[in-house]
Write a protein that holds these residues in place. Structure first.
Motif, PDB file in Angstrom:
ATOM      1  N   ALA A  65       3.350  -5.001  -5.181  1.00 28.97           N
ATOM      2  CA  ALA A  65       2.412  -4.493  -6.189  1.00 28.97           C
ATOM      3  C   ALA A  65       1.198  -5.401  -6.350  1.00 28.97           C
ATOM      4  N   THR A  66       1.387  -6.709  -6.230  1.00 30.51           N
ATOM      5  CA  THR A  66       0.271  -7.652  -6.346  1.00 30.51           C
ATOM      6  C   THR A  66      -0.708  -7.467  -5.195  1.00 30.51           C
ATOM      7  N   VAL A  67      -0.186  -7.246  -4.004  1.00 26.78           N
ATOM      8  CA  VAL A  67      -1.021  -7.019  -2.823  1.00 26.78           C
ATOM      9  C   VAL A  67      -1.775  -5.703  -2.980  1.00 26.78           C
ATOM     10  N   LEU A  68      -1.079  -4.667  -3.435  1.00 25.88           N
ATOM     11  CA  LEU A  68      -1.718  -3.368  -3.637  1.00 25.88           C
ATOM     12  C   LEU A  68      -2.874  -3.464  -4.625  1.00 25.88           C
ATOM     13  N   ALA A  69      -2.666  -4.176  -5.717  1.00 27.92           N
ATOM     14  CA  ALA A  69      -3.704  -4.294  -6.741  1.00 27.92           C
ATOM     15  C   ALA A  69      -4.929  -5.036  -6.219  1.00 27.92           C
ATOM     16  N   ALA A  70      -4.731  -5.944  -5.269  1.00 26.15           N
ATOM     17  CA  ALA A  70      -5.840  -6.751  -4.750  1.00 26.15           C
ATOM     18  C   ALA A  70      -6.530  -6.130  -3.538  1.00 26.15           C
ATOM     19  N   SER A  71      -5.904  -5.153  -2.917  1.00 26.47           N
ATOM     20  CA  SER A  71      -6.441  -4.582  -1.678  1.00 26.47           C
ATOM     21  C   SER A  71      -7.578  -3.598  -1.937  1.00 26.47           C
ATOM     22  N   PRO A  72      -8.670  -3.726  -1.188  1.00 26.14           N
ATOM     23  CA  PRO A  72      -9.784  -2.787  -1.350  1.00 26.14           C
ATOM     24  C   PRO A  72      -9.509  -1.426  -0.734  1.00 26.14           C
ATOM     25  N   VAL A  73      -8.578  -1.354   0.230  1.00 23.44           N
ATOM     26  CA  VAL A  73      -8.230  -0.095   0.886  1.00 23.44           C
ATOM     27  C   VAL A  73      -6.717   0.073   0.824  1.00 23.44           C
ATOM     28  N   LEU A  74      -6.284   1.213   0.275  1.00 26.88           N
ATOM     29  CA  LEU A  74      -4.867   1.513   0.166  1.00 26.88           C
ATOM     30  C   LEU A  74      -4.549   2.777   0.952  1.00 26.88           C
ATOM     31  N   LEU A  75      -3.467   2.753   1.714  1.00 22.83           N
ATOM     32  CA  LEU A  75      -3.016   3.916   2.463  1.00 22.83           C
ATOM     33  C   LEU A  75      -1.777   4.452   1.748  1.00 22.83           C
ATOM     34  N   LEU A  76      -1.927   5.582   1.045  1.00 24.79           N
ATOM     35  CA  LEU A  76      -0.871   6.112   0.183  1.00 24.79           C
ATOM     36  C   LEU A  76      -0.663   7.603   0.416  1.00 24.79           C
ATOM     37  N   GLU A  77       0.597   8.024   0.514  1.00 23.84           N
ATOM     38  CA  GLU A  77       0.880   9.455   0.618  1.00 23.84           C
ATOM     39  C   GLU A  77       0.607  10.147  -0.719  1.00 23.84           C
ATOM     40  N   SER A  78       0.905   9.472  -1.818  1.00 19.32           N
ATOM     41  CA  SER A  78       0.647  10.014  -3.149  1.00 19.32           C
ATOM     42  C   SER A  78      -0.317   9.074  -3.875  1.00 19.32           C
ATOM     43  N   VAL A  79      -1.386   9.630  -4.417  1.00 25.15           N
ATOM     44  CA  VAL A  79      -2.389   8.800  -5.079  1.00 25.15           C
ATOM     45  C   VAL A  79      -2.121   8.623  -6.561  1.00 25.15           C
ATOM     46  N   LEU A  80      -1.048   9.207  -7.062  1.00 20.16           N
ATOM     47  CA  LEU A  80      -0.769   9.171  -8.495  1.00 20.16           C
ATOM     48  C   LEU A  80      -0.512   7.759  -9.011  1.00 20.16           C
ATOM     49  N   GLU A  81      -0.047   6.864  -8.142  1.00 19.80           N
ATOM     50  CA  GLU A  81       0.247   5.487  -8.553  1.00 19.80           C
ATOM     51  C   GLU A  81      -0.835   4.496  -8.114  1.00 19.80           C
ATOM     52  N   ALA A  82      -1.954   4.981  -7.642  1.00 22.40           N
ATOM     53  CA  ALA A  82      -3.014   4.093  -7.146  1.00 22.40           C
ATOM     54  C   ALA A  82      -3.534   3.201  -8.268  1.00 22.40           C
ATOM     55  N   PRO A  83      -3.669   1.896  -8.013  1.00 26.83           N
ATOM     56  CA  PRO A  83      -4.151   0.984  -9.049  1.00 26.83           C
ATOM     57  C   PRO A  83      -5.664   1.049  -9.290  1.00 26.83           C
ATOM     58  N   HIS A  84      -6.388   1.718  -8.422  1.00 24.30           N
ATOM     59  CA  HIS A  84      -7.824   1.919  -8.652  1.00 24.30           C
ATOM     60  C   HIS A  84      -8.193   3.334  -8.248  1.00 24.30           C
ATOM     61  N   GLN A  85      -9.257   3.845  -8.841  1.00 29.70           N
ATOM     62  CA  GLN A  85      -9.651   5.240  -8.633  1.00 29.70           C
ATOM     63  C   GLN A  85     -11.144   5.382  -8.355  1.00 29.70           C
ATOM     64  N   GLN A  86     -11.668   4.559  -7.457  1.00 27.06           N
ATOM     65  CA  GLN A  86     -13.085   4.654  -7.146  1.00 27.06           C
ATOM     66  C   GLN A  86     -13.345   5.761  -6.122  1.00 27.06           C
ATOM     67  N   VAL A  87     -12.821   5.615  -4.903  1.00 24.46           N
ATOM     68  CA  VAL A  87     -13.053   6.589  -3.833  1.00 24.46           C
ATOM     69  C   VAL A  87     -11.706   7.016  -3.256  1.00 24.46           C
ATOM     70  N   LEU A  88     -11.558   8.320  -3.052  1.00 23.96           N
ATOM     71  CA  LEU A  88     -10.372   8.862  -2.390  1.00 23.96           C
ATOM     72  C   LEU A  88     -10.809   9.480  -1.076  1.00 23.96           C
ATOM     73  N   LEU A  89     -10.248   8.983   0.020  1.00 24.57           N
ATOM     74  CA  LEU A  89     -10.509   9.524   1.354  1.00 24.57           C
ATOM     75  C   LEU A  89      -9.316  10.380   1.730  1.00 24.57           C
ATOM     76  N   GLN A  90      -9.529  11.685   1.851  1.00 21.54           N
ATOM     77  CA  GLN A  90      -8.467  12.658   2.069  1.00 21.54           C
ATOM     78  C   GLN A  90      -8.398  13.035   3.541  1.00 21.54           C
ATOM     79  N   LEU A  91      -7.265  12.714   4.188  1.00 19.81           N
ATOM     80  CA  LEU A  91      -7.063  13.051   5.597  1.00 19.81           C
ATOM     81  C   LEU A  91      -5.971  14.102   5.770  1.00 19.81           C
TER      82      LEU A  91
END
Length: 144
Positions: A65-91
């Motif tokens: 969780a500490t790494v996730l909070a500090a990372s500028p880019v997150l690769l997540l299947e579900s965005v509901l738990e994302a620690p930041h909500q600036q840009v969502l790239l949908q693939l």
């Protein structure tokens, strides 16, 4: 309200995503990338190897969780738990649950007819809910 943009005519989602994430990282943006598990694994591998001169710092949902909070880019299947909500790239193929929490949403669409048909459905979804959808044509920008 979330800014929604479709980037059409990408030759390949993974390579386009790598270049887009490199640009976003250079500009200091925080991006969450969503898609299928397979797509995210391919992107993770590509981000480690797509450029000898650049590295895009990123994390996976399985990271601490500490790494996730500090990372500028997150690769997540579900965005509901994302620690930041600036840009969502949908693939992925479907409208991502929770997209409306993000400032910006970027949908990447290839030349594949099935991908384009699914993108049209997502476009209609956003438009029917009052989002002003922008279109960016990549056909002239990507190398042939």
């Amino acid at each position: 309200m979330t800014e929604v943009a479709f980037h059409f005519n990408a030759l390949d989602k993974i390579s386009y995503a790598c270049r887009l994430l490199r640009k976003a990282s250079r500009q200091g943006a925080r991006v969450v990338v969503t898609g299928s598990a397979d797509m995210l694994q391919q992107l993770d591998a590509a981000l480690w190897s797509f450029s000898a001169a650049d590295f895009v710092a990123h994390s996976l949902a399985t990271d601490d969780a500490t790494v996730l909070a500090a990372s500028p880019v997150l690769l997540l299947e579900s965005v509901l738990e994302a620690p930041h909500q600036q840009v969502l790239l949908q693939l992925g193929d479907a409208v991502p649950a929770g997209f409306e929490r993000f400032e910006r949403l970027i949908e990447v669409v290839t030349l594949d007819e099935d991908d384009r048909a699914l993108a049209r459905q997502r476009w209609k979804h956003y438009a029917s809910r009052g989002y002003a959808v922008q279109r960016k044509d990549l056909e002239l920008k990507e190398p042939s």
